[in-house]
Scaffold this active site. Structure first.
Site, PDB file in Angstrom:
ATOM      1  N   ARG A   1       0.869  -1.212  -0.089  1.00 61.06           N
ATOM      2  CA  ARG A   1      -0.047   0.004  -0.053  1.00 61.06           C
ATOM      3  C   ARG A   1       0.707   1.330  -0.019  1.00 61.06           C
ATOM      4  O   ARG A   1       2.037   1.369   0.785  1.00 61.06           O
ATOM      5  CB  ARG A   1      -0.840   0.059   1.207  1.00 61.06           C
ATOM      6  CG  ARG A   1      -2.197  -0.809   1.135  1.00 61.06           C
ATOM      7  CD  ARG A   1      -3.082  -0.485  -0.001  1.00 61.06           C
ATOM      8  NE  ARG A   1      -4.197  -1.094  -0.141  1.00 61.06           N
ATOM      9  CZ  ARG A   1      -4.442  -1.985  -1.232  1.00 61.06           C
ATOM     10  NH1 ARG A   1      -3.280  -2.180  -2.108  1.00 61.06           N
ATOM     11  NH2 ARG A   1      -5.664  -2.624  -1.310  1.00 61.06           N
TER      12      ARG A   1
ATOM     13  N   GLU B   1      -2.753   8.448  -5.681  1.00 62.76           N
ATOM     14  CA  GLU B   1      -3.109   7.973  -6.980  1.00 62.76           C
ATOM     15  C   GLU B   1      -4.061   8.405  -7.408  1.00 62.76           C
ATOM     16  O   GLU B   1      -5.170   8.902  -6.791  1.00 62.76           O
ATOM     17  CB  GLU B   1      -3.279   6.323  -6.566  1.00 62.76           C
ATOM     18  CG  GLU B   1      -2.082   5.874  -6.103  1.00 62.76           C
ATOM     19  CD  GLU B   1      -2.396   4.079  -5.926  1.00 62.76           C
ATOM     20  OE1 GLU B   1      -3.447   3.889  -6.162  1.00 62.76           O
ATOM     21  OE2 GLU B   1      -1.613   3.499  -5.277  1.00 62.76           O
TER      22      GLU B   1
ATOM     23  N   HIS C   1      -0.629   0.792 -10.155  1.00 64.83           N
ATOM     24  CA  HIS C   1      -1.380   0.130  -9.427  1.00 64.83           C
ATOM     25  C   HIS C   1      -2.318  -0.940 -10.267  1.00 64.83           C
ATOM     26  O   HIS C   1      -3.480  -0.937 -10.093  1.00 64.83           O
ATOM     27  CB  HIS C   1      -2.486   0.917  -8.765  1.00 64.83           C
ATOM     28  CG  HIS C   1      -2.816   0.308  -7.278  1.00 64.83           C
ATOM     29  ND1 HIS C   1      -3.106   0.896  -6.182  1.00 64.83           N
ATOM     30  CD2 HIS C   1      -3.162  -1.128  -6.960  1.00 64.83           C
ATOM     31  CE1 HIS C   1      -3.623   0.192  -5.250  1.00 64.83           C
ATOM     32  NE2 HIS C   1      -3.395  -1.030  -5.571  1.00 64.83           N
TER      33      HIS C   1
END
Length: 321
Positions: free
Chosen positions: A233, A262, A281
């Site tokens: 993460r 993000e 991601h």
């Protein structure tokens, strides 16, 4: 008849899963509210919910026993104080991503070990340069991988690293898996282990304990020839500190699939630092079989709830994982 609420927003997946669940378990009554207000009404007498249950819905729930989280590591704010204190059990789909994410980690590891980012730069410049690589070549048979988070993803990563002949050491806060051929340590040993690693492979979730755990002093404990890889993460890593460590030559490079922010800002200097791999991601994006695996965990817990049996993948709510 158990009642389950598919929390909004409703999409193709929730609608499909609701239909599949009823087909498999016709004893279930499944509600699919379209708005937050409808969800508060629907959850009042529900036994279970799928998705995010906000505080007002939780306060209205009188019989809620199980929440299935759609993500193994849901966004910050999912575990709020009232939810942590509530007796409801939360389960997640951890374990369904192990193979795909471990393969993504090994992609990074092999690329960095052999200097691939430098050769890709040369390729884009149409430059034939046998000396393009500026970092030390790393023979994996002589290398040490430090896996921070030896859970489902970490233990599969350890297996793959072992297959390449690497020495594997690792830490974890909750031991759920046997990890053969791996030196295991408690999280408190991390700072002592960092100087031994050629690759630091991070799979830990975002929790109160891991938030910001990767900071400048930890990067400075690593070898100058070592690589930092984070696929857990983004909130675990202070991106400014990582950038500074790379710019100062304190580590040799990095690979990231997750970020503090993000989408990652297009003007961030990390984009242009040599020997850095950034992916958006996507370690399990469109990976085959993930949807089916996630539904299988959801269905299994629905069966167990109806039968009064213990649920699987139960989360330690206070620690968010």
């Amino acid at each position: 008849m158990p009642k389950l609420v598919m929390m909004p927003p409703q999409g193709d997946k929730t609608m499909r899963w609701a239909n599949q669940l009823v087909a498999e378990l016709p004893e279930y009554q499944v509600s699919m509210p379209e708005t937050d207000e409808e969800a508060v009404e629907a959850i009042k007498d529900a036994d279970a919910a799928f998705g995010v249950v906000p505080p007002d819905a939780l306060a209205a729930a009188k019989t809620l026993r199980w929440i299935q989280s759609p993500a193994a590591g849901p966004p910050a704010g999912f575990y709020y104080p009232e939810l942590i204190e509530h007796p409801v059990q939360i389960c997640n789909p951890r374990g369904v991503y192990n193979d795909h994410i471990a393969q993504h980690i090994l992609m990074y590891t092999l690329a960095l070990a052999r200097g691939l980012p430098y050769y890709m730069d040369a390729q884009r410049e149409r430059r034939w340069d046998v000396n393009a690589r500026k970092s030390k070549y790393i023979d994996l048979k002589e290398a040490t991988a430090l896996i921070v988070g030896l859970g489902g993803i970490g233990h599969e990563t350890a297996r793959l690293c072992n297959a390449f002949g690497m020495r594997v050491i690792g830490t974890d806060a909750r031991w759920e898996y046997e990890v053969p051929n791996t030196e295991t340590h408690p999280p408190a040993d991390l700072d002592d282990l960092l100087p031994q690693a050629d690759f630091v492979l991070v799979t830990v979730p975002h929790t109160p304990e891991t938030e910001g755990m990767w900071h400048r002093s930890r990067f400075q404990r690593m070898k100058k020839s070592a690589y930092f890889i984070n696929i857990g993460r983004g909130a675990t890593t202070k991106i400014a500190d990582l950038t500074a460590a790379l710019q100062a030559g304190e580590i040799a490079g990095c690979a990231l699939d997750v970020y503090e922010t993000e989408p990652f800002p297009t003007d961030h200097p990390l984009w242009s630092i040599p020997n850095v791999i950034l992916t958006p991601h996507i370690a399990v994006h469109d990976a085959p079989g993930i949807d089916e695996r996630q539904f299988a965990v959801f269905l299994e817990n629905a069966k167990r709830l109806a039968a009064g049996e213990p649920l699987i993948n139960v989360v330690d709510k206070a620690n968010w994982f």
